[in-house]
Design a protein around this motif. Structure first.
Motif, PDB file in Angstrom:
ATOM      1  N   ASP A  24       9.835  -5.129 -13.477  1.00  0.00           N
ATOM      2  CA  ASP A  24       9.671  -3.902 -14.073  1.00  0.00           C
ATOM      3  C   ASP A  24       8.141  -3.623 -14.030  1.00  0.00           C
ATOM      4  O   ASP A  24       7.734  -2.485 -13.770  1.00  0.00           O
ATOM      5  CB  ASP A  24      10.015  -3.923 -15.367  1.00  0.00           C
ATOM      6  CG  ASP A  24      11.613  -3.990 -15.491  1.00  0.00           C
ATOM      7  OD1 ASP A  24      12.208  -3.097 -14.792  1.00  0.00           O
ATOM      8  OD2 ASP A  24      12.076  -4.629 -16.162  1.00  0.00           O
ATOM      9  N   ALA A  27       6.952  -2.480 -10.636  1.00  0.00           N
ATOM     10  CA  ALA A  27       7.380  -1.186 -10.460  1.00  0.00           C
ATOM     11  C   ALA A  27       6.507  -0.033 -11.048  1.00  0.00           C
ATOM     12  O   ALA A  27       6.012   0.909 -10.372  1.00  0.00           O
ATOM     13  CB  ALA A  27       8.804  -1.168 -10.754  1.00  0.00           C
ATOM     14  N   SER A  33      10.037   1.566  -6.706  1.00  0.00           N
ATOM     15  CA  SER A  33      11.166   1.209  -7.751  1.00  0.00           C
ATOM     16  C   SER A  33      11.555  -0.203  -7.774  1.00  0.00           C
ATOM     17  O   SER A  33      11.259  -1.017  -6.793  1.00  0.00           O
ATOM     18  CB  SER A  33      12.482   1.788  -7.125  1.00  0.00           C
ATOM     19  OG  SER A  33      13.015   1.447  -6.210  1.00  0.00           O
ATOM     20  N   LYS A  34      12.213  -0.727  -8.916  1.00  0.00           N
ATOM     21  CA  LYS A  34      12.478  -2.185  -9.089  1.00  0.00           C
ATOM     22  C   LYS A  34      13.336  -2.679  -8.068  1.00  0.00           C
ATOM     23  O   LYS A  34      13.214  -3.865  -7.552  1.00  0.00           O
ATOM     24  CB  LYS A  34      12.726  -2.328 -10.531  1.00  0.00           C
ATOM     25  CG  LYS A  34      13.118  -3.675 -10.899  1.00  0.00           C
ATOM     26  CD  LYS A  34      13.881  -3.627 -12.443  1.00  0.00           C
ATOM     27  CE  LYS A  34      14.561  -4.936 -12.664  1.00  0.00           C
ATOM     28  NZ  LYS A  34      15.136  -5.179 -13.939  1.00  0.00           N
ATOM     29  N   SER A  35      14.289  -1.686  -7.841  1.00  0.00           N
ATOM     30  CA  SER A  35      15.276  -2.187  -6.870  1.00  0.00           C
ATOM     31  C   SER A  35      14.729  -2.463  -5.469  1.00  0.00           C
ATOM     32  O   SER A  35      15.216  -3.576  -4.710  1.00  0.00           O
ATOM     33  CB  SER A  35      16.568  -1.360  -6.838  1.00  0.00           C
ATOM     34  OG  SER A  35      16.344  -0.020  -6.467  1.00  0.00           O
ATOM     35  N   MET A  36      14.085  -1.395  -5.155  1.00  0.00           N
ATOM     36  CA  MET A  36      13.362  -1.722  -3.853  1.00  0.00           C
ATOM     37  C   MET A  36      12.303  -2.876  -3.551  1.00  0.00           C
ATOM     38  O   MET A  36      12.542  -3.784  -2.840  1.00  0.00           O
ATOM     39  CB  MET A  36      12.542  -0.420  -3.563  1.00  0.00           C
ATOM     40  CG  MET A  36      11.693  -0.472  -2.079  1.00  0.00           C
ATOM     41  SD  MET A  36      12.654  -0.809  -0.567  1.00  0.00           S
ATOM     42  CE  MET A  36      13.407   0.640  -0.412  1.00  0.00           C
ATOM     43  N   GLY A  38      12.660  -5.448  -5.602  1.00  0.00           N
ATOM     44  CA  GLY A  38      13.638  -6.651  -5.477  1.00  0.00           C
ATOM     45  C   GLY A  38      14.145  -7.235  -4.049  1.00  0.00           C
ATOM     46  O   GLY A  38      14.274  -8.106  -3.519  1.00  0.00           O
ATOM     47  N   GLN A  39      14.594  -5.887  -3.346  1.00  0.00           N
ATOM     48  CA  GLN A  39      15.257  -6.145  -1.979  1.00  0.00           C
ATOM     49  C   GLN A  39      13.857  -6.476  -1.052  1.00  0.00           C
ATOM     50  O   GLN A  39      14.342  -7.307  -0.079  1.00  0.00           O
ATOM     51  CB  GLN A  39      15.652  -4.685  -1.453  1.00  0.00           C
ATOM     52  CG  GLN A  39      16.853  -4.261  -2.246  1.00  0.00           C
ATOM     53  CD  GLN A  39      17.472  -2.932  -1.644  1.00  0.00           C
ATOM     54  OE1 GLN A  39      16.685  -2.238  -0.923  1.00  0.00           O
ATOM     55  NE2 GLN A  39      18.470  -2.438  -2.368  1.00  0.00           N
ATOM     56  N   ARG A  42      13.487 -10.163  -1.361  1.00  0.00           N
ATOM     57  CA  ARG A  42      14.600 -11.097  -1.108  1.00  0.00           C
ATOM     58  C   ARG A  42      14.802 -10.870   0.646  1.00  0.00           C
ATOM     59  O   ARG A  42      15.660 -11.734   1.121  1.00  0.00           O
ATOM     60  CB  ARG A  42      16.011 -10.740  -1.641  1.00  0.00           C
ATOM     61  CG  ARG A  42      16.248 -10.900  -3.066  1.00  0.00           C
ATOM     62  CD  ARG A  42      17.472 -10.632  -3.793  1.00  0.00           C
ATOM     63  NE  ARG A  42      17.981  -9.079  -3.521  1.00  0.00           N
ATOM     64  CZ  ARG A  42      17.674  -8.189  -4.282  1.00  0.00           C
ATOM     65  NH1 ARG A  42      16.789  -8.567  -5.558  1.00  0.00           N
ATOM     66  NH2 ARG A  42      17.997  -7.171  -4.102  1.00  0.00           N
ATOM     67  N   GLU A  44      15.592  -8.284   2.273  1.00  0.00           N
ATOM     68  CA  GLU A  44      16.822  -7.366   2.606  1.00  0.00           C
ATOM     69  C   GLU A  44      16.489  -6.007   2.749  1.00  0.00           C
ATOM     70  O   GLU A  44      17.303  -5.194   3.208  1.00  0.00           O
ATOM     71  CB  GLU A  44      17.736  -7.165   1.300  1.00  0.00           C
ATOM     72  CG  GLU A  44      18.323  -8.607   0.800  1.00  0.00           C
ATOM     73  CD  GLU A  44      18.956  -8.552  -0.534  1.00  0.00           C
ATOM     74  OE1 GLU A  44      18.884  -7.299  -1.214  1.00  0.00           O
ATOM     75  OE2 GLU A  44      19.524  -9.433  -0.848  1.00  0.00           O
ATOM     76  N   SER A  45      14.937  -5.738   2.748  1.00  0.00           N
ATOM     77  CA  SER A  45      14.443  -4.328   3.043  1.00  0.00           C
ATOM     78  C   SER A  45      13.152  -4.658   3.897  1.00  0.00           C
ATOM     79  O   SER A  45      12.219  -5.391   3.571  1.00  0.00           O
ATOM     80  CB  SER A  45      14.247  -3.512   1.760  1.00  0.00           C
ATOM     81  OG  SER A  45      13.712  -2.286   2.331  1.00  0.00           O
TER      82      SER A  45
END
Length: 181
Positions: A24, A27, A33-36, A38-39, A42, A44-45
């Protein structure tokens, strides 16, 4: 995941934790964004250049600090567990101890040549010199200019643009450390 994405994922997570930041907080500082985030952590992106720019600006680090592998202060390598780079059964094996890194400017190999075995040039084009340290055994180095005997605990510099071959005429395994620049 390619090496660059892996470096970014590992470095971003390490840097965020070293700064005691939650996703958070990261971000909020970066505008990503927090989700981006995190990806990305990990793996994943694959972040765009624009996203990377937001991250390095937001947490005030260099671009290089995010994309290059972290430099270890101490790195211990067990050469016996390294993958074999070149191999000819019963003759020799070559392991890449430190692969080429443009920041370092050199690479290091270990060659193990069996008694009676020989090894020719194993590197691709592009290298200028080899600095060969004889760790065990006796090296017979064959070049266009002649043949040289190099004993254990001795070192030789070699211009690799010319023909050369390593021979082990001794009765014990020949071990060489080869620094390529």
């Amino acid at each position: 995941m390619n090496q660059l994405d892996r470096n970014i994922a590992v470095n971003l997570k390490r840097i965020r934790k070293a700064k005691n930041m939650s996703l958070d907080m990261l971000a909020e500082r970066t505008g990503v964004s927090k989700s981006m985030l995190g990806q990305i952590e990990r793996g994943e992106s694959n972040p765009t250049v624009a996203t990377i720019a937001k991250i390095v600006t937001g947490i005030r680090i260099s671009f290089e600090e995010l994309i290059y592998p972290r430099k270890e202060t101490v790195l211990i390598i067990d050469n016996d567990n390294l993958p074999i780079y070149k191999f000819e059964e019963g003759a020799y094996q070559v392991r890449s101890v430190f692969p080429y890194d443009r920041r370092r400017g050199f690479e290091v190999y270990e060659a193990r040549i069996e008694p009676g075995g020989c090894c020719g040039r194993f590197l691709e084009e592009g290298a200028d010199s080899e600095y060969i340290m004889v760790v065990q055994g006796a090296l017979t180095l064959e070049t266009e200019e002649g043949t040289y005997e190099v004993a254990a605990s001795h070192t030789i510099k070699l211009d690799v643009s010319h023909f050369h071959r390593y021979h082990n005429y001794g009765n014990q395994k020949l071990i060489l450390n080869i620094f390529v620049a």
